[in-house]
Design a protein around this motif. Structure first.
Motif, mmCIF file in Angstrom:
data_model
loop_
_atom_site.group_PDB
_atom_site.id
_atom_site.type_symbol
_atom_site.label_atom_id
_atom_site.label_comp_id
_atom_site.label_asym_id
_atom_site.label_seq_id
_atom_site.Cartn_x
_atom_site.Cartn_y
_atom_site.Cartn_z
ATOM 1 N N THR A 139 -9.386 -6.972 6.823
ATOM 2 C CA THR A 139 -9.159 -7.525 5.485
ATOM 3 C C THR A 139 -10.362 -7.307 4.562
ATOM 4 N N PHE A 140 -11.429 -6.719 5.090
ATOM 5 C CA PHE A 140 -12.608 -6.385 4.288
ATOM 6 C C PHE A 140 -12.672 -4.876 4.184
ATOM 7 N N GLY A 141 -12.291 -4.342 3.033
ATOM 8 C CA GLY A 141 -12.241 -2.899 2.920
ATOM 9 C C GLY A 141 -12.455 -2.392 1.515
ATOM 10 N N LEU A 142 -12.713 -1.093 1.448
ATOM 11 C CA LEU A 142 -12.811 -0.354 0.195
ATOM 12 C C LEU A 142 -11.593 0.553 0.134
ATOM 13 N N TRP A 143 -10.767 0.346 -0.906
ATOM 14 C CA TRP A 143 -9.463 1.013 -0.998
ATOM 15 C C TRP A 143 -9.374 1.832 -2.283
ATOM 16 N N PRO A 144 -8.995 3.113 -2.204
ATOM 17 C CA PRO A 144 -8.812 3.902 -3.429
ATOM 18 C C PRO A 144 -7.493 3.570 -4.117
ATOM 19 N N VAL A 145 -7.549 3.416 -5.416
ATOM 20 C CA VAL A 145 -6.340 3.146 -6.199
ATOM 21 C C VAL A 145 -5.320 4.279 -6.028
ATOM 22 N N ALA A 146 -5.808 5.480 -5.767
ATOM 23 C CA ALA A 146 -4.925 6.636 -5.627
ATOM 24 C C ALA A 146 -3.936 6.505 -4.469
ATOM 25 N N LEU A 147 -4.203 5.587 -3.520
ATOM 26 C CA LEU A 147 -3.310 5.436 -2.369
ATOM 27 C C LEU A 147 -2.285 4.320 -2.533
ATOM 28 N N ARG A 148 -2.204 3.728 -3.726
ATOM 29 C CA ARG A 148 -1.352 2.550 -3.846
ATOM 30 C C ARG A 148 0.136 2.871 -3.667
ATOM 31 N N GLU A 149 0.589 4.030 -4.077
ATOM 32 C CA GLU A 149 2.011 4.363 -3.879
ATOM 33 C C GLU A 149 2.303 4.630 -2.410
ATOM 34 N N ASP A 153 5.054 2.474 -0.266
ATOM 35 C CA ASP A 153 6.081 3.085 0.586
ATOM 36 C C ASP A 153 5.974 2.556 2.017
ATOM 37 N N ALA A 154 4.737 2.388 2.510
ATOM 38 C CA ALA A 154 4.551 1.894 3.873
ATOM 39 C C ALA A 154 5.096 0.480 4.020
ATOM 40 N N LEU A 155 4.841 -0.372 3.041
ATOM 41 C CA LEU A 155 5.367 -1.739 3.083
ATOM 42 C C LEU A 155 6.891 -1.730 3.046
ATOM 43 N N ALA A 156 7.467 -0.840 2.266
ATOM 44 C CA ALA A 156 8.927 -0.740 2.205
ATOM 45 C C ALA A 156 9.513 -0.292 3.544
ATOM 46 N N GLY A 163 -4.841 -2.626 9.734
ATOM 47 C CA GLY A 163 -5.548 -1.604 10.491
ATOM 48 C C GLY A 163 -4.696 -0.386 10.793
ATOM 49 N N GLN A 164 -3.413 -0.610 11.036
ATOM 50 C CA GLN A 164 -2.512 0.510 11.324
ATOM 51 C C GLN A 164 -2.411 1.443 10.131
ATOM 52 N N TRP A 165 -2.140 0.869 8.954
ATOM 53 C CA TRP A 165 -1.976 1.727 7.782
ATOM 54 C C TRP A 165 -3.300 2.398 7.409
ATOM 55 N N ALA A 166 -4.386 1.630 7.449
ATOM 56 C CA ALA A 166 -5.692 2.214 7.112
ATOM 57 C C ALA A 166 -6.051 3.336 8.076
ATOM 58 N N GLY A 167 -5.766 3.112 9.366
ATOM 59 C CA GLY A 167 -6.048 4.155 10.345
ATOM 60 C C GLY A 167 -5.237 5.405 10.108
ATOM 61 N N ASP A 168 -3.990 5.230 9.703
ATOM 62 C CA ASP A 168 -3.138 6.383 9.399
ATOM 63 C C ASP A 168 -3.691 7.207 8.243
#
Length: 201
Positions: A139-149, A153-156, A163-168
């Motif tokens: 839950t502590f991370g640096l996330w690029p706005v470019a990956l929001r879509e 899609d992953a949540l959908a 960790g799973q999505w970040a690792g992917d």
């Protein structure tokens, strides 16, 4: 990279603490919210709170309140997505996420995440360094706005584990020493709160 904006993830239901806003619990002379805001606000350009329910109850914190855009309380990833959408509207390129129940979070969290990002990984997650091994703190991370879509899609598709999505996405880790206390120690139970009170005393 410009200074990122930040989001405090407070969308959980705090069932192990009897429900309600866990960030309102008092540690020392301040709430958990106050501890977390005091540590992270100086490190980011702007700060928001990811929380569901009536935002008026959080008005005293003086932060924008971002509800999940995904139904069913899907967890922290939904809070990250809400933060990324807000960051995009602010013109930011990156978002830093922190948890609302971690009063000892590092005061150099953002600089160290940014340093780790220089290695080229799209996402950087914090990790506690305990006796030579790294314990990921998703839950502590640096996330690029470019990956929001991609995240939307992953949540959908039903992805729920941060960790799973970040690792992917090829996330890397930024280590933080955990000596006297793990800086990512989080308060989930009454026993945790008692321990935190003893530490801060």
């Amino acid at each position: 990279m410009r200074q990122p904006v930040g989001v405090i993830l407070a969308g959980g239901q705090a069932t192990r603490m009897g429900g309600g806003d866990k960030g309102r619990l008092v540690l020392g002379d301040r709430s958990l919210f106050a501890h977390v805001i005091g540590r992270v606000a100086p490190q980011v350009a702007e700060l928001a709170l990811s929380a569901n329910g009536d935002p008026a109850r959080l008005a005293d914190l003086g932060l924008p309140v971002l509800p999940d855009s995904v139904a069913g309380h899907p967890g922290p990833l939904a809070g990250v997505l809400a933060g990324l959408d807000w960051a995009a509207a602010r013109g930011a390129t990156h978002l830093v996420s922190v948890a609302a129940d971690t009063p000892f979070l590092p005061e150099d969290l953002v600089p160290r995440l940014l340093l780790a990002a220089e290695g080229g990984a799209p996402i950087v997650l914090a990790a506690s360094e305990v006796e030579g091994r790294l314990v990921r703190q998703p839950t502590f991370g640096l996330w690029p706005v470019a990956l929001r879509e991609d995240l939307r899609d992953a949540l959908a598709r039903g992805v729920r584990k941060v960790g799973q999505w970040a690792g992917d996405q090829g996330a890397s880790l930024a280590p933080f020493p955990a000596d006297r206390i793990d800086p990512f120690f989080n308060i989930n139970t009454a026993r945790d709160l008692a321990r935190a009170r003893a530490l801060i005393a």
